[in-house]
Design a protein around this motif. Structure first.
Motif, PDB file in Angstrom:
ATOM      1  N   GLU A  41     -30.025  24.589 -20.314  1.00 46.73           N
ATOM      2  CA  GLU A  41     -31.333  25.063 -21.355  1.00 46.73           C
ATOM      3  C   GLU A  41     -31.625  26.718 -20.994  1.00 46.73           C
ATOM      4  O   GLU A  41     -31.980  27.115 -19.830  1.00 46.73           O
ATOM      5  CB  GLU A  41     -32.265  23.688 -20.929  1.00 46.73           C
ATOM      6  CG  GLU A  41     -33.194  24.047 -22.162  1.00 46.73           C
ATOM      7  CD  GLU A  41     -34.484  22.164 -21.672  1.00 46.73           C
ATOM      8  OE1 GLU A  41     -34.819  23.218 -22.568  1.00 46.73           O
ATOM      9  OE2 GLU A  41     -34.259  21.827 -20.878  1.00 46.73           O
ATOM     10  N   LYS A  79     -32.216  25.745 -29.539  1.00 47.61           N
ATOM     11  CA  LYS A  79     -34.317  25.482 -30.112  1.00 47.61           C
ATOM     12  C   LYS A  79     -35.536  26.263 -30.571  1.00 47.61           C
ATOM     13  O   LYS A  79     -36.924  26.131 -31.278  1.00 47.61           O
ATOM     14  CB  LYS A  79     -34.433  25.518 -28.565  1.00 47.61           C
ATOM     15  CG  LYS A  79     -34.540  24.393 -27.386  1.00 47.61           C
ATOM     16  CD  LYS A  79     -34.284  25.158 -25.410  1.00 47.61           C
ATOM     17  CE  LYS A  79     -35.646  24.411 -26.138  1.00 47.61           C
ATOM     18  NZ  LYS A  79     -36.235  24.955 -24.262  1.00 47.61           N
ATOM     19  N   VAL A 105     -35.003  21.574 -33.316  1.00 46.94           N
ATOM     20  CA  VAL A 105     -33.446  21.366 -32.597  1.00 46.94           C
ATOM     21  C   VAL A 105     -32.511  21.945 -34.065  1.00 46.94           C
ATOM     22  O   VAL A 105     -32.738  21.243 -35.318  1.00 46.94           O
ATOM     23  CB  VAL A 105     -33.173  19.812 -32.536  1.00 46.94           C
ATOM     24  CG1 VAL A 105     -31.872  19.790 -32.504  1.00 46.94           C
ATOM     25  CG2 VAL A 105     -34.033  19.593 -31.792  1.00 46.94           C
ATOM     26  N   LEU A 142     -37.839  16.861 -26.132  1.00 53.04           N
ATOM     27  CA  LEU A 142     -37.518  18.537 -26.018  1.00 53.04           C
ATOM     28  C   LEU A 142     -39.504  18.563 -25.843  1.00 53.04           C
ATOM     29  O   LEU A 142     -40.197  18.903 -25.730  1.00 53.04           O
ATOM     30  CB  LEU A 142     -37.267  18.988 -27.036  1.00 53.04           C
ATOM     31  CG  LEU A 142     -35.841  19.116 -26.472  1.00 53.04           C
ATOM     32  CD1 LEU A 142     -35.609  20.383 -27.749  1.00 53.04           C
ATOM     33  CD2 LEU A 142     -35.991  20.231 -25.436  1.00 53.04           C
TER      34      LEU A 142
END
Length: 234
Positions: free
Chosen positions: A12, A75, A57, A45
């Motif tokens: 991430e 993201k 997303v 998230l």
């Protein structure tokens, strides 16, 4: 699966998040009404970063429902647009691991076929020649090793067609274990097939850094035994 945890996250940063997909999960909402990864990731998230509303997303690519492994989401809209461009330009190297019972005629090779989607039966058919409304499909494969009568293949698709790996391997006489839709004698009780998205390699389109994101084999009482056949290059 009803929600994600930190253990499901493989990578991430500010623009992307990679999830280790479990076989049986759906990437986007379909007519089953089951909760999708896209929905679960938005909730995850939002909770992780204390966002009052659902988090953005972006779906970059897809994996069939019975397939496990690495899947990348965006993201940010900027990240989504740039990654879509990389996929479109075939600048993303995708590697899958596949288990078959039948020994391939060659230990490594290239498969080139024309694929035609039967939308009524929801299957894809392979041909050796160009067919009307068909799409050209290409992949490279290599036998990594054999264990207990199973052959572990590394598969690197060049194109990205619906059910491409499942269809092309079956066409060469090596249907995936558990994939009775494409000729394996019986289906899996877990409604999964032995196809695993192992890794994605690409140049990060925002940071311009070389990226290699890998997903470990599923821990399901079967897949993990094949870890002994893997090495750093797979």
């Amino acid at each position: 699966m009803e929600k994600f945890t930190d253990q499901d996250v493989l990578f991430e940063d500010n623009h992307y998040i990679a999830i280790n997909k479990r076989g049986g999960d759906i990437v986007q909402v379909d007519n089953t009404g089951d909760k999708s990864m896209e929905e679960m990731l938005s909730v995850y998230l939002a909770q992780k970063y204390n966002k009052p509303n659902a988090a953005f997303v972006g779906v970059i690519h897809r994996l069939d429902r019975p397939v496990s492994g690495m899947i990348l989401f965006a993201k940010t809209s900027k990240g989504l647009d740039r990654m879509n461009r990389l996929f479109h330009d075939r600048k993303v190297k995708k590697t899958y691991l596949a288990l078959v019972r039948e020994k391939p005629a060659q230990m490594k090779g290239k498969l080139q076929n024309w694929l035609l989607r039967d939308r009524k039966k929801m299957v894809t058919k392979a041909y050796d020649r160009e067919v009307k409304n068909g799409s050209f499909a290409e992949l490279d494969y290599e036998v990594v090793g054999t264990l207990e009568g199973y052959y572990l293949l590394k598969v690197m698709p060049v194109t990205g067609r619906t059910h491409q790996i499942r269809c092309q391997l079956a066409y060469m006489g090596c249907p995936l274990v558990g994939d009775n839709k494409y000729g394996y004698p019986r289906g899996s009780l877990k409604r999964t097939i032995c196809l695993h998205s192992r890794s994605l390699a690409f140049v990060h389109p925002v940071k311009e850094e070389d990226m290699l994101i890998k997903a470990p084999l599923p821990v399901d009482g079967f897949w993990e035994k094949f870890n002994v056949l893997l090495h750093d290059q797979v």
